[in-house]
Structure formats: structure tokens, C-alpha cells
Design an enzyme around this catalytic site. Sequence first.
Site, PDB file in Angstrom:
ATOM      1  N   GLY A  10       0.842  -1.205   0.000  1.00 30.03           N
ATOM      2  CA  GLY A  10       0.000   0.000   0.000  1.00 30.03           C
ATOM      3  C   GLY A  10       0.874   1.251   0.000  1.00 30.03           C
ATOM      4  CD  GLU A 104       3.522  -8.644   8.447  1.00 33.22           C
ATOM      5  OE1 GLU A 104       2.429  -8.103   8.156  1.00 33.22           O
ATOM      6  OE2 GLU A 104       3.615  -9.752   8.999  1.00 33.22           O
ATOM      7  CB  THR A 126       3.116   0.333   7.444  1.00 31.14           C
ATOM      8  OG1 THR A 126       1.804   0.321   8.018  1.00 31.14           O
ATOM      9  CG2 THR A 126       4.104   0.103   8.564  1.00 31.14           C
ATOM     10  CB  ILE A 127      -0.429   4.828   7.152  1.00 29.45           C
ATOM     11  CG1 ILE A 127      -1.518   3.827   6.831  1.00 29.45           C
ATOM     12  CG2 ILE A 127       0.023   5.579   5.934  1.00 29.45           C
ATOM     13  CD1 ILE A 127      -2.853   4.505   6.553  1.00 29.45           C
ATOM     14  CG  ASP A 128      -1.838  -0.093   9.156  1.00 26.68           C
ATOM     15  OD1 ASP A 128      -2.439   0.929   8.792  1.00 26.68           O
ATOM     16  OD2 ASP A 128      -2.154  -1.234   8.779  1.00 26.68           O
ATOM     17  NE  ARG A 266     -26.881  11.322   9.991  1.00 25.08           N
ATOM     18  CZ  ARG A 266     -28.084  11.151  10.504  1.00 25.08           C
ATOM     19  NH1 ARG A 266     -28.310  10.138  11.326  1.00 25.08           N
ATOM     20  NH2 ARG A 266     -29.071  11.974  10.188  1.00 25.08           N
ATOM     21  CG  HIS A 272      -7.778   4.036   0.249  1.00 29.70           C
ATOM     22  ND1 HIS A 272      -8.925   3.298   0.386  1.00 29.70           N
ATOM     23  CD2 HIS A 272      -6.757   3.160   0.154  1.00 29.70           C
ATOM     24  CE1 HIS A 272      -8.618   2.011   0.350  1.00 29.70           C
ATOM     25  NE2 HIS A 272      -7.307   1.902   0.207  1.00 29.70           N
ATOM     26  CD  GLN A 274      -7.606   6.572   7.886  1.00 29.93           C
ATOM     27  OE1 GLN A 274      -7.254   6.224   8.999  1.00 29.93           O
ATOM     28  NE2 GLN A 274      -8.420   5.842   7.156  1.00 29.93           N
TER      29      GLN A 274
HETATM   30  O1  F6P Z   1      -1.471  -1.807   5.421  1.00 29.81           O
HETATM   31  C1  F6P Z   1      -1.832  -0.502   5.356  1.00 29.81           C
HETATM   32  C2  F6P Z   1      -3.300  -0.358   5.077  1.00 29.81           C
HETATM   33  O2  F6P Z   1      -3.516   1.008   5.023  1.00 29.81           O
HETATM   34  C3  F6P Z   1      -4.235  -1.050   6.068  1.00 29.81           C
HETATM   35  O3  F6P Z   1      -4.514  -0.307   7.219  1.00 29.81           O
HETATM   36  C4  F6P Z   1      -5.462  -1.260   5.222  1.00 29.81           C
HETATM   37  O4  F6P Z   1      -6.231  -2.369   5.657  1.00 29.81           O
HETATM   38  C5  F6P Z   1      -4.888  -1.556   3.880  1.00 29.81           C
HETATM   39  O5  F6P Z   1      -3.649  -0.888   3.810  1.00 29.81           O
HETATM   40  C6  F6P Z   1      -5.776  -1.127   2.740  1.00 29.81           C
HETATM   41  O6  F6P Z   1      -5.152  -1.470   1.559  1.00 29.81           O
HETATM   42  P1  F6P Z   1      -5.691  -1.212   0.085  1.00 29.81           P
HETATM   43  O7  F6P Z   1      -5.020   0.034  -0.386  1.00 29.81           O
HETATM   44  O8  F6P Z   1      -5.243  -2.395  -0.680  1.00 29.81           O
HETATM   45  O9  F6P Z   1      -7.166  -1.043   0.150  1.00 29.81           O
END
Ligand code: F6P
Length: 343
Positions: A10, A104, A126-128, A266, A272, A274
Site C-alpha cells: 500500500g 511487512e 506503513t501508515i499503520d 452517524r 484512503h 488517510q
Molecule cells: O497496510 C496498510 C493499510 O492502510 C491497512 O490499514 C489497510 O487495511 C490496507 O492498507 C488497505 O489497503 P488497500 O489500499 O489495498 O485497500
Amino acid sequence: MRIGLLTSGGDCPGLNAVIRSAVLHGVKSFGDEFVGFKAGWRGIIEADYTELTRHDVRGIAREGGTILGTSRTHPYNHPKGGPENIAKQLKRHDVDAVIAIGGEGTLAGAKRLADDGIPVVGVPKTIDNDLKATDYTFGFDTAISIATDAMDRLRTTGESHHRAMVAEVMGRHVGWIALHSGMAAGAHAILIPEQRVDIDQVCEWVEQVHSRGRSPLVVIAEGFIPEGAEEALAGKGQEADGRPRLGGIGEWITAQIEERTGIETRNTTLGHIQRGGNPTGYDRVLATRFGIKALDLVHEGAWGHMAALRGTEIIKVDLAEALDGLKTVPAERYEEAKILFGR
Ligand code: F6P
């Protein structure tokens, strides 16, 4: 040396800053040449690449996304993949080493290739923020800033209508984005994959806040698993690489809150947004430092290693260390945030 760069998995704000600093450092300090492989490992396997000069990386540190494109192509699962073919391609195109920038999955591929004799080093992204062996990854700070801004906005409209507001953020296996953006926005409940929470408890927090005249804000990570459920909600099929496509838990909990409390609620799923747009200053600096370190690792011949942040230092770590499980939110960090939930 002639060095290949690739971005895989991603995308993430800061990828371009890594590319820029690695190229500039290589050109200025060592007289290196660079190629950029397109769309991750696919670019090496299919020899789809472009020469990268100083001119090509001018001004890109401030731009989001990646100028090289990205994909989730696995270096071993592609029909033309595998270490022999990759070694052949690198030789054919005179590439001496590869800098693989990814999360990862990408780093696991890089480690396997390094073990099989391919000269590759890694840069964690990774943004995570779920990678072990580095305190932070670039992209995370940008994601927090975008999510916090969105939540601030949800709070003003929520307060006007005296509604409960739910914000679903990314976080497949770990809740760092939810925890940090939720804390920054003063959320009244934060729900993360690492912690099971009963829906009755969530409703109690929401009711407490609502009954004192405020608009409750519930922040939920896409990978949150409610008490009693087996796994994260993934009603959207599968990704190309077979992983379940998450998303939808925000809608689910919104319906639950409304039904059980009678409070108008709500949901907003940030998705995305983010991951898009320009990186923050912090992420540009971290990514720039990672790129410089990765280039040094190449000249050291530190194959199978990556750049990492420890405290304020950029260090070299073995990819094996980075791949030894995910960096989850410690229980005490959750307990700390929980002190301010509800009431
Ligand atoms: O691994 C980073 C991440 O942003 C996850 O938080 C999320 O589940 C995934 O990528 C979404 O990926 P894609 O861009 O394939 O929808």
C-alpha cells in the site's frame, strides 16, 4: 554502483522523500546511478524500469504517493519470480543492489531474497505503524494529522445536532492510528483490534457523554473485533493477495449504538483519505533519513537489513528482527487512553 529502487505494498506519504534522499546521497556522495522499478517487485521481474537522475527526484519529497507506482506483487509468487530470475534480471540490466521500500509483506520478500543471495536492503513503511524494530514508520504522522483534522470536524457538526459520531480509521491488525488520532481528538471511546470491548460498554460510554449534553465521538479501527465475534468484519471480499478486504465495522457499530441507545448516530469512514496527499514535515524528515541510511547500507553491503528509528537515532536492523511479529498497542497504552473514555 547502479542501484534499483522499488516501492511495494500500500502506498504511504513519504515514499517519494525516501527515493529523493537515496538518489541525492548516492549521486552526491558516491557517484552512483539509479533505476526506479515500476510497481514494486513486478518492475524487476518484468524489467519495467526507468533511469532515475537527480533531475527526476527534484522537489518530490513534499509529494504524496510514489513516483514509481506500487503493487502487491510477491517476488516468489509471480510466475516469472524467484531468486534465479530476479538475479538474472538484475545482471542483465547492470543493477548491483536493490532498495525495497515497503511494509511487512515487502520486507518479508526482501528478507527471503537476501537469504537467497540477492543484494537487497529494506526501508520500512506503513501508515499503520505496526512494524517491529522501528519506533515509527513514515506515513503514520500524516495519517494521524488527517484523521485528527477529520475528527475535529465531526465533533463540531456532532455537537450542533447533539448526535453521536463514529469515525472508522485504518488499522488492519493494530490500533495505533485509532489510538493516536482518537486521543488527539478527545474521543470518548476508542476501539482497536488488540482489545475486545463489549458493545454494552461502548453504549454506556456514549450514553454518559450524551446525557451531559455533549456529542460522543467513537473512534474505531477497521480491524476491531467486537466481544463475541470471531474475526474482523470483512464483507467486501478479498484483496488480490487473498487478504480479506476490511471496512464496514463503523457502519455496524453505528447501527448498534442507535438501536440500543436511541441516540441518533452517524458514521464516517475515512478510508484512503488517510493515505493520500502530502506528507507532514515529520514524515518528510523521517523518510529522508531512512533513504540516506538505506543508501549507506547498500555501500556497506548490509543485505537483509533495513533502516529503522530507535529514539532519535536512525540505525541498522536485521530484517528478521523487523519481521518477528507485529508491533501491537500495549495493554497499558490502551488502559491509559481509557481513563478519559465516557463520563
Ligand atoms: O497496510 C496498510 C493499510 O492502510 C491497512 O490499514 C489497510 O487495511 C490496507 O492498507 C488497505 O489497503 P488497500 O489500499 O489495498 O485497500
